[in-house]
Every structure is written in structure tokens, then in C-alpha cells.
Design a protein around this motif. Structure first.
Motif, mmCIF file in Angstrom:
data_model
loop_
_atom_site.group_PDB
_atom_site.id
_atom_site.type_symbol
_atom_site.label_atom_id
_atom_site.label_comp_id
_atom_site.label_asym_id
_atom_site.label_seq_id
_atom_site.Cartn_x
_atom_site.Cartn_y
_atom_site.Cartn_z
ATOM 1 N N GLN A 68 11.389 6.476 -12.619
ATOM 2 C CA GLN A 68 9.944 6.370 -12.455
ATOM 3 C C GLN A 68 9.645 5.760 -11.089
ATOM 4 O OE1 GLN A 68 8.494 3.995 -15.712
ATOM 5 N NE2 GLN A 68 8.777 5.637 -17.221
ATOM 6 N N LEU A 69 8.657 6.323 -10.409
ATOM 7 C CA LEU A 69 8.268 5.837 -9.097
ATOM 8 C C LEU A 69 6.803 5.406 -9.182
ATOM 9 C CD1 LEU A 69 9.824 5.601 -6.407
ATOM 10 C CD2 LEU A 69 8.672 7.691 -5.659
ATOM 11 N N TRP A 70 6.592 4.089 -9.296
ATOM 12 C CA TRP A 70 5.252 3.534 -9.448
ATOM 13 C C TRP A 70 4.634 3.301 -8.068
ATOM 14 C CZ3 TRP A 70 2.790 2.338 -14.139
ATOM 15 C CH2 TRP A 70 3.573 2.510 -15.291
ATOM 16 N N GLN A 71 3.527 3.968 -7.792
ATOM 17 C CA GLN A 71 2.830 3.803 -6.512
ATOM 18 C C GLN A 71 2.029 2.502 -6.534
ATOM 19 O OE1 GLN A 71 0.315 7.216 -5.999
ATOM 20 N NE2 GLN A 71 2.021 8.623 -5.714
ATOM 21 N N LEU A 72 2.047 1.777 -5.405
ATOM 22 C CA LEU A 72 1.320 0.516 -5.302
ATOM 23 C C LEU A 72 0.048 0.700 -4.470
ATOM 24 C CD1 LEU A 72 4.190 -2.105 -4.841
ATOM 25 C CD2 LEU A 72 3.107 -1.280 -6.936
ATOM 26 N N TRP A 73 -1.065 0.283 -5.047
ATOM 27 C CA TRP A 73 -2.385 0.369 -4.426
ATOM 28 C C TRP A 73 -3.027 -1.005 -4.454
ATOM 29 C CZ3 TRP A 73 -4.946 5.230 -3.178
ATOM 30 C CH2 TRP A 73 -4.161 6.353 -3.462
ATOM 31 N N LEU A 74 -4.014 -1.211 -3.579
ATOM 32 C CA LEU A 74 -4.774 -2.453 -3.562
ATOM 33 C C LEU A 74 -6.257 -2.117 -3.699
ATOM 34 C CD1 LEU A 74 -4.484 -5.578 -3.153
ATOM 35 C CD2 LEU A 74 -5.231 -5.158 -0.806
ATOM 36 N N ARG A 75 -6.885 -2.721 -4.693
ATOM 37 C CA ARG A 75 -8.340 -2.593 -4.848
ATOM 38 C C ARG A 75 -8.941 -3.873 -4.283
ATOM 39 N NH1 ARG A 75 -11.258 1.009 -8.032
ATOM 40 N NH2 ARG A 75 -9.362 1.692 -9.102
ATOM 41 N N PRO A 76 -9.559 -3.815 -3.082
ATOM 42 C CA PRO A 76 -9.950 -5.041 -2.360
ATOM 43 C C PRO A 76 -10.957 -5.919 -3.082
ATOM 44 C CG PRO A 76 -9.981 -3.134 -0.906
ATOM 45 C CD PRO A 76 -9.852 -2.611 -2.291
ATOM 46 N N GLY A 77 -11.718 -5.365 -4.012
ATOM 47 C CA GLY A 77 -12.707 -6.160 -4.735
ATOM 48 C C GLY A 77 -13.170 -5.415 -5.967
ATOM 49 N N ALA A 78 -13.881 -6.101 -6.835
ATOM 50 C CA ALA A 78 -14.389 -5.457 -8.043
ATOM 51 C C ALA A 78 -15.302 -4.293 -7.660
ATOM 52 C CB ALA A 78 -15.150 -6.478 -8.891
ATOM 53 N N GLY A 79 -14.985 -3.108 -8.155
ATOM 54 C CA GLY A 79 -15.777 -1.935 -7.840
ATOM 55 C C GLY A 79 -15.431 -1.248 -6.542
ATOM 56 N N ALA A 80 -14.517 -1.820 -5.751
ATOM 57 C CA ALA A 80 -14.124 -1.213 -4.476
ATOM 58 C C ALA A 80 -13.141 -0.061 -4.714
ATOM 59 C CB ALA A 80 -13.492 -2.251 -3.559
ATOM 60 N N GLU A 81 -13.092 0.874 -3.778
ATOM 61 C CA GLU A 81 -12.145 1.974 -3.864
ATOM 62 C C GLU A 81 -10.730 1.465 -3.582
ATOM 63 O OE1 GLU A 81 -12.567 5.223 -4.734
ATOM 64 O OE2 GLU A 81 -14.583 4.567 -5.310
ATOM 65 N N PRO A 82 -9.728 1.952 -4.307
ATOM 66 C CA PRO A 82 -8.354 1.507 -4.068
ATOM 67 C C PRO A 82 -7.808 2.039 -2.746
ATOM 68 C CG PRO A 82 -8.382 3.267 -5.682
ATOM 69 C CD PRO A 82 -9.818 2.925 -5.405
ATOM 70 N N VAL A 83 -6.890 1.281 -2.140
ATOM 71 C CA VAL A 83 -6.275 1.628 -0.852
ATOM 72 C C VAL A 83 -4.770 1.691 -1.054
ATOM 73 C CG1 VAL A 83 -6.015 0.973 1.565
ATOM 74 C CG2 VAL A 83 -8.122 0.387 0.344
ATOM 75 N N ARG A 84 -4.155 2.789 -0.625
ATOM 76 C CA ARG A 84 -2.700 2.936 -0.748
ATOM 77 C C ARG A 84 -2.006 1.936 0.157
ATOM 78 N NH1 ARG A 84 1.793 3.341 -2.544
ATOM 79 N NH2 ARG A 84 2.984 5.249 -2.861
ATOM 80 N N ILE A 85 -0.982 1.264 -0.370
ATOM 81 C CA ILE A 85 -0.226 0.283 0.406
ATOM 82 C C ILE A 85 0.954 0.982 1.074
ATOM 83 C CG2 ILE A 85 1.082 -1.865 0.326
ATOM 84 C CD1 ILE A 85 -0.516 -2.568 -2.208
ATOM 85 N N SER A 86 1.045 0.876 2.397
ATOM 86 C CA SER A 86 2.079 1.551 3.181
ATOM 87 C C SER A 86 2.509 0.631 4.320
ATOM 88 C CB SER A 86 1.552 2.868 3.758
ATOM 89 O OG SER A 86 0.937 3.655 2.768
ATOM 90 N N ARG A 87 3.532 1.053 5.033
ATOM 91 C CA ARG A 87 3.950 0.329 6.239
ATOM 92 C C ARG A 87 4.148 1.347 7.352
ATOM 93 N NH1 ARG A 87 8.264 -4.674 6.723
ATOM 94 N NH2 ARG A 87 7.947 -5.078 8.943
#
Length: 262
Positions: A203-222
Motif C-alpha cells: 500500500q502506498l499512502w499519499q501524504l497531503w496537508l490541509r492548511p486549515g479547517a475548510g482549506a483545500e488539501p496540498v500534496r506534500i513533495s520535495r
């Protein structure tokens, strides 16, 4: 007498040296070759072939025996892998000077645009482009007992109260709280929360960050350096859990994930 199709008589493939700058621009220098049209053409791999999937860079004289083309950082280049051609012939990589990309800290007021020239597996020159607005740049990953803590920086958005990190697998989402201050973020992912038995396949779980309640999620990358494919470069120790193994990892697109195996 040699046949006209003898490979030994074929012209040498074009070869380009390149220099990347911290503003997202790339300069290409190429030895003068016979070309019906002195233009370097970049084509996005997998694109539909429309105008948005091609960039044309005129070649101009740049000293004895050389021509130069410039890809300015201001030119739009969609996210993806762009192969380079001259007169329909694939361009080979020469010297790549990517020092300006190391430890890059962009303005990032609305996100980031990154271009990294790289050699493909079959010996051609290509440009990997990322366009992330906003962007969550992964930094240090601290390994703990049965968990990993991810630290990073946000560009184009700030973490607010209610910020959450999300681990996604298909339609399944696990959320953990995230802390943030002055553009930074941090969160901890416990592996046990992801490893619901029975674990029959990887399984490959993608990590995202939702900056605040109701905000759109942002993909975490480097992406803010000179590494165009981190998958086999950044390898982390594996945690042995009950019936599973887990470790953070990067994809070939430099996106951060957690990999679980049985």
C-alpha cells in the motif's frame, strides 16, 4: 563503398550543456549542427500534442561554434516531463550545472515553479517541471517508534488553526493534527493507524496537508533542489510492525508517501 544508410555516416546527435538558475530559468548551449530550423523544441511527454504541450526556444549565436537557447523562468511550462529535440532529433545531455538549485529558497508567494534538466534512462536530455500553487515542501523526516514525523515549509499558503495532515489510499483517508508557524508545518503519522489488517498487498499512502479547517488539501513533495527523481535516492529505514512493515518514501514525481508491505 559504404551504404548511405551506414550509421557511421549519420550525423552526430545534437548535445546540449545547460545551466539552471534559481529563478526557474534554464540556458542551453549546443554545438553548431546542420539544422533546417535553429530551434530547440520541448515536448511534454504524454501530452495531447496541442500548443500547451510544446515550447519552442530559438537558437542564437553564442561564441565560436556554439548556439544558445534560453528557457526563461517566466515562460509557462506545464507540470510533467519535457523531452528536447532539434530538427526532430533527440538532444543528448552534456554538462548540467544545477548548483543554483541546491538549497533553493524561492519567494513562493503563490507557490513554486521548478525546472530540473536531467538525463533520461535511454540517454536523452529532458526537463522535469513542477508547478505547485500552493506547495508543501517536505523537509526533515524524523523516524520514531512506530511513526514518522514530517517537517516542512508551505509556499503560497500558511497553516492555520485546524490544520490537518491526511494519509490517503484510494477513498480511505486518515487524518492527524498538524502544527504550523511562520510558514512551517509538522505532523506525526502513526503507522498502526494505516496498517489495518489484513494487509495482503503493498500500500502506498499519499501524504497531503490541509492548511486549515475548510482549506483545500496540498500534496506534500520535495522539489526545491536538483534531484529530479527521489524514489531510489532517499531511502528510509523500515519499521517492523505487527504483521506489516512501514517506511516513508518518495515517488518518481518526488511526492511523499508512506509505504506499507505485508
Amino acid at each position: 563503398m559504404s551504404d548511405a544508410t551506414d550509421p557511421a555516416l549519420a550525423p552526430a546527435p545534437p548535445r546540449a550543456d545547460c545551466v539552471a538558475d534559481s529563478a526557474g530559468g534554464v540556458t542551453f548551449d549546443i554545438a553548431v549542427v546542420d539544422a533546417a530550423e535553429p530551434v530547440l523544441v520541448l515536448r511534454r511527454r504524454g501530452g495531447s500534442g496541442g500548443p500547451a504541450d510544446e515550447a519552442r526556444l530559438p537558437l542564437t549565436p553564442a561564441g565560436e561554434g556554439h548556439m544558445r537557447a534560453v528557457l526563461p523562468g517566466t515562460v509557462q511550462l506545464a507540470e510533467g516531463r519535457w523531452d528536447m529535440y532539434l530538427d526532430g532529433r533527440a538532444v543528448q545531455p552534456g554538462i548540467r550545472d544545477l548548483r543554483a538549485l541546491v538549497d533553493r529558497v524561492p519567494d513562493g508567494s503563490d507557490g513554486v515553479c521548478v525546472r530540473v534538466p536531467y538525463p533520461t534512462a535511454d540517454g536523452r536530455l529532458a526537463v522535469r517541471s513542477w508547478v505547485r500553487r500552493p506547495h508543501a515542501e517536505a523537509g526533515d523526516i524524523v523516524l520514531g517508534d512506530g511513526a514518522c514525523t514530517v517537517e516542512g515549509t508551505l509556499y503560497g499558503v500558511r497553516a492555520e488553526p485546524g490544520a490537518m495532515a491526511e494519509a490517503r489510499l484510494g477513498g480511505t483517508v486518515h487524518r492527524v493534527p498538524a502544527d504550523g508557524a511562520e510558514g512551517a508545518f509538522t505532523f506525526t503519522v502513526p503507522y498502526d493507524a494505516l496498517a489495518e489488517p489484513p494487509l495482503a498487498a503493498e500500500q502506498l499512502w499519499q501524504l497531503w496537508l490541509r492548511p486549515g479547517a475548510g482549506a483545500e488539501p496540498v500534496r506534500i513533495s520535495r522539489v526545491l533542489d536538483d534531484v529530479w527523481d527521489r524514489k531510489n535516492v532517499f531511502v528510509y529505514p523500515v519499521h517492523q510492525g505487527e504483521g506489516y512493515k512501514a517506511a516513508p518514501c518518495y515517488t518518481t514525481d518526488n511526492d511523499l508517501c508512506v509505504r506499507l508491505t505485508a
